[in-house]
Structure formats: C-alpha cells, structure tokens
Design a protein around this motif. Structure first.
Motif, PDB file in Angstrom:
ATOM      1  N   ARG B 185    -100.803  -6.234   5.529  1.00 53.28           N
ATOM      2  CA  ARG B 185    -101.461  -5.938   4.092  1.00 53.28           C
ATOM      3  C   ARG B 185    -100.984  -4.739   2.697  1.00 53.28           C
ATOM      4  O   ARG B 185    -100.659  -5.855   2.017  1.00 53.28           O
ATOM      5  N   ARG B 186    -100.680  -3.841   3.519  1.00 59.49           N
ATOM      6  CA  ARG B 186     -99.928  -3.778   2.339  1.00 59.49           C
ATOM      7  C   ARG B 186     -99.399  -4.061   1.326  1.00 59.49           C
ATOM      8  O   ARG B 186     -99.041  -3.845   0.613  1.00 59.49           O
ATOM      9  N   LEU B 187     -97.892  -4.302   2.369  1.00 57.18           N
ATOM     10  CA  LEU B 187     -96.949  -5.222   2.287  1.00 57.18           C
ATOM     11  C   LEU B 187     -97.266  -6.113   1.231  1.00 57.18           C
ATOM     12  O   LEU B 187     -96.617  -6.253   0.012  1.00 57.18           O
ATOM     13  N   ILE B 188     -98.153  -7.013   1.757  1.00 57.74           N
ATOM     14  CA  ILE B 188     -98.524  -7.999   0.392  1.00 57.74           C
ATOM     15  C   ILE B 188     -99.008  -7.865  -0.620  1.00 57.74           C
ATOM     16  O   ILE B 188     -98.476  -8.227  -2.055  1.00 57.74           O
ATOM     17  N   ARG B 189     -99.413  -7.055  -0.502  1.00 57.15           N
ATOM     18  CA  ARG B 189    -100.513  -6.510  -1.878  1.00 57.15           C
ATOM     19  C   ARG B 189     -99.176  -6.032  -2.987  1.00 57.15           C
ATOM     20  O   ARG B 189     -99.291  -6.110  -4.278  1.00 57.15           O
ATOM     21  N   SER B 190     -98.102  -4.640  -2.265  1.00 62.99           N
ATOM     22  CA  SER B 190     -97.042  -4.138  -2.858  1.00 62.99           C
ATOM     23  C   SER B 190     -96.256  -5.226  -3.599  1.00 62.99           C
ATOM     24  O   SER B 190     -95.904  -6.049  -4.501  1.00 62.99           O
ATOM     25  N   LEU B 191     -96.044  -6.349  -2.816  1.00 65.64           N
ATOM     26  CA  LEU B 191     -95.190  -7.874  -3.513  1.00 65.64           C
ATOM     27  C   LEU B 191     -96.100  -8.384  -4.917  1.00 65.64           C
ATOM     28  O   LEU B 191     -94.800  -8.486  -5.771  1.00 65.64           O
ATOM     29  N   ALA B 192     -97.371  -8.018  -4.913  1.00 60.39           N
ATOM     30  CA  ALA B 192     -97.577  -8.955  -5.663  1.00 60.39           C
ATOM     31  C   ALA B 192     -97.940  -7.372  -6.476  1.00 60.39           C
ATOM     32  O   ALA B 192     -97.305  -8.936  -7.788  1.00 60.39           O
ATOM     33  N   ALA B 193     -97.848  -6.415  -6.419  1.00 64.96           N
ATOM     34  CA  ALA B 193     -97.992  -5.965  -7.495  1.00 64.96           C
ATOM     35  C   ALA B 193     -96.611  -5.523  -8.010  1.00 64.96           C
ATOM     36  O   ALA B 193     -96.701  -5.377  -9.062  1.00 64.96           O
TER      37      ALA B 193
END
Lengths: 354, 318
Positions: B185-193
């Motif tokens: 979840r964190r990874l996905i959010r960071s990728l979007a960021a």
C-alpha cells in the motif's frame, strides 16, 4: 539483440541443459572406458599392415566377383590404394581388429541400372557386411567418423527433448506471458528464440560430439594407431561434426515449434519421439512411397553422408535405388523443422494468452 | 524516473479505452467477457479497478497489455494505440498480471536480470528493484523456494525494473501477509506520489479504499461506476446512530419521526436515523431541548464495500 542475448543466457543457464550434457559425457566416458579395457595396444604398423592386407584382399575379391564397381577413370590399382587403413584398435577379447578404410564411405545395396557410382570425399568405400563372412576372426567396423554419425542420432533425440522443454517450460511457468510484457512483438520473440535455440543446440551438440571424438582419438592414441590418417580424414571428421551440429539445431527448432503448438513439453516430446519409434515401421511397410522423405532417414543420411533410397518395382520384385544425396537430405531435415516452426509462429501470433 | 513522471502531468492521457469488447468461444456459444468498456485515465494517481470474480478485470488487463486480442474497441496507453505500437511504449509500462510468473529454477535476481536484459537494463536496476521490495538478501534463492508473498514481491520488483510511467497491477496484495499488504500500500502510494500512474485491480475493497484516488467498478464485463473514491462513498446512504438513556428511547423515536426523518429503533436503547453528518448537531439539539440526553451519537458512513455490493448486486465474498 538484447532479447537474443537473454535467450542464449537462458539456454545455458537451464539445469536441464547441463544435466543432459553431464549425463551424456558420463555415458561417453563409460563407453570409451570399456573400449579401453577391451583393447590392447598394437605394434606400430602391424595393425595397418594386417588391415591393409585384409582390406585389399577383400576389395580384390569383390572386384574378381564383380561386386565392386570401379569409379570412372580410376584404375584397379588406384582403387585398391584408396582402401588403406587409417585408424584401428585391437579388440583383445574377440581377437579382431576394428579398422577403418574410410571415414565417409557410402553404403549402398543399390545395384540397379540407375545406381549411383561410388563417390565420397575420400573416394574410399566402407565395406561392412561381406567381410565379416569372409574372414573368420576379423570384422570391419564403422570408422571413427561412422561412429560419430551413429552417436549423433542420440544427440538429435536429446536436442528434441531440450527444444521441447525450452518452449514448453515457458508455457508451464507462464514466463512466455511475462516475456511479452517486455517485448510484445510476438514474431520477434519466437523467431529470436528459434535462432538462439538453434545456435545454442548446435553448439551443445558440437561440444558433446567433440568431447566424444576427443575420447576416441585418445583411445586410438593409446590402443591404436594414427598411421595412414591424412588431412582429409580430419577435414571430413570436422564436417561430420558440423553437419551433426546443424541437424541438432534443426531438431531443436522443430521441437520448439511443436511445443509451441501444443503449449506442452511432454506432448511435443511424445509426438516427435513417437515418430522416431514408429517411422521406421511406417516407411518400410505402410508408407514405403515416402521412405526417401522421412525425417529420421534424412537426418541420419545428412549427418553420416548417406544416401536415402526409394523402393522401385524391379526385375526381382521391389528394389532400392538411390534418391538423393546427403546435402539434399539436409534440406529435407530443414523442411521438417521449418514446417512446425512456421505453424507455431502463426499460432503464437494469433493466440490469446489467457 | 521518467521525464513525464517527473513532471507529474503527462502530455497525453495515460490510458484511453474505448468500446472494448472481448468474446470467447465457449461450449455453449460465445461468451462476452468484456462488453463495451470505456476507461479514461488522464494522469498520475492510483486508480482502482474493482469487480467480483469473473467480472472481466483480468481479461481487461490482458487486453490492455496485448496478451489478448480484443474482439473490438481500442486501447491507447501513453498515447499509443496498442494494437499497432505497444512496443514503442512497453518500456514505460510495468505490469503484473495475476500470479507471478518466473523461471522456477533461476534465482530471483537472475529472473530479474533475464527480463531486464530484454530491454537492456543492467544489474543496478535489478538491485534497486530488489531492495525496494525487500528481497535483496534473498535474491540468490531460487524462485521456486520463495513463499507466495516473496513471489508476489518479486513480481512487483519486476514491474518497477523499467522505472515505468504506468504501472498495472492485478491483485498485487495476493498472498501477502498483513505487513506485506501495508508495504505494498505504501509502495503504491509512493509511486503515485512520484508522478506515476498506478492502475490496480483488487477484490480487497478496503485496500482500494485506502490506497486509490479513483475507482472503477466493473461487473459482468461492463463498467457500472467510476469516479473518485470519496464521491462513490458519498453515493451510499449515511446513518446517524444514537444511544439514549434507558427509558427515553421511545420518546426519542417519536420526536425524530415528527421532525420528518426516517428512524428505526434497533433495541437496547439504540436508534438509527437516515441522516447525514450535517444533521447530527440539529438532531442532538432537538433531543436535548426535550430533555433527552444521548449517551452516544456517531455518523455511520457506507463503506466502499457496501457501495460495491449495492452496485453489483453481489453478496458474500467477492
């Protein structure tokens, strides 16, 4: 080029590649080892002299009996000179000599009017059958280069297994789908696999057969002789290895194609090896008309510089006549490999990966 | 990071799907897996793709990536018609489709080198990806020895190898333990960021609600709802849940009902009112003025899950 390099790396990184080559090497070492213990060293020159005497006598007998045909423009003496022994080892248990008079002599029982005159790169003829009957304790055997083509048939089977596995494993593990996420041009993917597989398999076949050749030459060094071996021998030996390698590569590609069609290793191996098993029965019995076109016969002919023959109705029933030469046999093998490879390419382009 | 990802705003829509249809031949005739599907993703962010099993999520993703030939319709990724030029943009797209698919006897590191090598990526990219998913220390172990979660991480690492602008993830949390799910979840959010677009299908609605900015809901091959997650949640009904002092419940029900709101006595001094958060203070005042003091009052918002179930008519596990 990146994809090509990747496929090469994959071939040489696969466990099955090294396990297969390792097992083959072990079998070859075992076989040559047994040969070593079953043979004795020969006195320099003696084997050659004896074999020469036997060989010349055999040819003389053939000529006298009218069985041997002299090539056009070749005198009887010249013809007999061609039959000099080039390689031999002594079999102590059976008290007989293994000797070779040529490395690529065609064997043919074609005595029809359309028969092909004896030809080979060395101009020499291998005799195999009659000598055994004529001489009690001697028996002529396949020369070194005759052994290599024989063994290479086994490597063609190995190439089939490796080729089918190379593609079948992609379907089993699903990596073919993953690969298309990196290179979506499917034709390019499969053609690259074909090329990389062909080159890798040919190289593997060459390495394995070279290893066996090295062992046999070593055996000849300690328990035999190189007397009479000339440059032509080595050239022809290399050509045999080269043709065996090409055949190995083509069988690999054919197996890849069939594995792609079936999307399964075992199905492809079963189909091809099944054909290997039944083809001889089929072409000698039910499908005699296509004998000269059959895969295994042409593969063996291509590697061993043989000459596939066909059946014809003759004066004494069915006779055999020469159909095509070894290079044409190579073309037949190429066609046998190309057809499934092309069908696979079409299917690979059209199929959904679900 | 790609240039477009750095700027955060791609020049062209990241994904444009128009009238996508896919039929399969079945024993009982033709089966329509996707029916006139339209998807439009303008730019960076996390886009959830929700649907029950068999709704056509994975088939859609396969169509997007050229693994399946659509019966009709068009797909454009990063401004390129994938039926003609997917190879032009594939090095900017990372994808994980269903289960991780790698060579079982090769190590995780070797698998990444193999696939990365197809587009000329070297060891540096491989090591970076392995480190990102926490597999650097197990990189030399064979893929077949990995747990399901590790396999999933390796698949995610493979999608990141290309430093992609568009990342398509099909059920990326499958097989992961709770800690792994949080990491993903964190990874996905960071990728979007970082300005990338993440298109993620999942049946874990809670995950989508926590991870995605936008969501598309598909059922029986048709897109039935799409938009920001917050808007979708608002589509559902809201309730106010109250608990009164003992003996005041019936009186409270009458008062609320007289005020024109739908009210239900739920037993045990508890009442539910069909009203939103904006009505909470007024309701509290109404009851207090009548001498009814509440023990508790809270807003009960519909979850994405309940919205989803309402929209798709599904019940039970998705």
């Amino acid at each position: 080029m990146n994809l090509f390099r990747t496929e090469l790396v994959r071939f040489w990184s696969r466990r099955i590649t090294w396990v297969t080559l390792g097992v083959a090497a072990a079998v070859m070492i075992l076989g040559v080892g047994i040969g070593f213990f079953r043979t004795d060293a020969v006195e320099p020159g003696s084997a050659v002299v004896e074999a020469d005497e036997f060989c010349v006598a055999s040819f003389q007998q053939d000529i006298d009996d009218g069985f041997a045909q002299l090539p056009p423009g070749v005198s009887e003496d010249e013809y007999l000179d061609m039959a000099r022994t080039q390689f031999c080892v002594f079999d102590q248990d059976n008290d007989r000599r293994f000797w070779a008079v040529s490395i690529l002599g065609p064997e043919s029982s074609d005595w029809s009017e359309n028969r092909r005159m004896w030809e080979s790169p060395t101009g020499m003829v291998t005799i195999t059958d009659r000598s055994g009957r004529d001489v009690e304790y001697r028996e002529s055997r396949e020369p070194l280069s005759g052994l290599i083509p024989g063994v290479s048939i086994a490597f063609l089977l190995i190439s089939v297994v490796l080729g089918a596995s190379f593609m079948g494993a992609e379907y089993r593990s699903g990596t073919v789908e993953n690969l298309l996420l990196w290179e979506p041009r499917r034709s390019r993917v499969l053609l690259t696999k074909y090329v990389a597989g062909f080159l890798s398999s040919a190289t593997a076949t060459a390495l394995a057969l070279s290893f066996l050749t090295g062992l046999l030459l070593l055996l000849a060094r300690v328990h035999g002789t190189y007397e009479g071996v000339d440059g032509r021998f080595w050239i022809d030996l290399v050509l045999v290895l080269f043709r065996a390698s090409i055949a190995g590569g083509l069988m690999f590609v054919m197996a890849m194609g069939i594995a792609t069609i079936f999307k399964h290793t075992t199905a492809a191996v079963g189909a091809i090896l099944g054909w290997f098993v039944v083809s001889n029965v089929l072409v000698e019995w039910l499908l005699r008309f296509m004998r000269q076109h059959e895969l295994v016969i042409n593969a063996a002919a291509f590697v061993g510089e043989g000459e596939p023959f066909r059946y014809v109705e003759g004066m004494w029933g069915q006779q055999v006549v020469y159909h095509h030469g070894y290079l044409a046999a190579g073309v037949y093998v190429l066609i046998w490999a190309a057809v499934p490879a092309i069908i696979a390419l079409v299917l690979f382009n059209r199929r959904d990966l679900t | 990071m790609t240039a477009s990802a750095m700027t955060g705003v791609p020049q062209t829509p990241v994904m444009e799907v128009r009238g996508l249809r896919k039929e399969f031949k079945g024993r009982s005739g033709r089966i329509v897996a996707i029916d006139n599907l339209d998807i439009s993703i303008p730019g960076a962010g996390v886009y959830g793709f929700l649907g029950p099993n068999g709704s056509g999520k994975t088939t859609t993703i396969r169509c997007l990536l050229g693994l399946i030939q659509p019966t009709s319709g068009s797909v454009e990724l990063l401004g390129t018609d994938t039926s003609k030029g997917l190879h032009h943009v594939i090095d900017r797209i990372g994808a994980l489709v269903e289960t991780p698919k790698f060579f079982p006897t090769f190590s995780g590191r070797k698998n990444l080198r193999m696939f990365g090598g197809v587009v000329g990526l070297g060891d540096e990219a491989v090591e970076k990806s392995l480190a990102t998913v926490g597999l650097a220390e197990r990189g030399e172990d064979t893929f077949s020895s990995y747990s399901l979660g590790m396999k999933q991480r390796l698949a995610v690492a493979a999608t990141l190898l290309k430093d992609p602008q568009l990342i398509i993830l099909d059920e990326p949390a499958n097989g992961l333990d709770p800690a792994g799910i949080v990491e993903i979840r964190r990874l996905i959010r960071s990728l979007a960021a970082e300005g990338r677009t993440v298109f993620v299908s999942s049946h874990q609605l809670g995950e989508v609600q926590q991870t995605c900015d936008n969501v598309m809901i598909i059922s029986k091959g048709r897109l039935i709802q799409s938009g920001p997650v917050s808007d979708l949640v608002m589509l559902g009904s809201q309730k106010l849940r109250l608990e009164t002092e003992p003996g005041q419940t019936d009186e409270a029900v009458v008062l609320i009902s007289n005020a024109g709101m739908a009210v239900h006595a739920e037993g045990g001094n508890r009442i539910s009112v069909e009203a939103g958060a904006d009505d909470a203070s007024g309701l509290n005042r109404l009851l207090a003025e009548s001498g009814i003091w509440l023990r508790s009052l809270h807003v009960d918002e519909s979850s994405l899950e309940s919205i989803f179930l309402e929209l798709t008519g599904q019940e039970g596990e998705l």
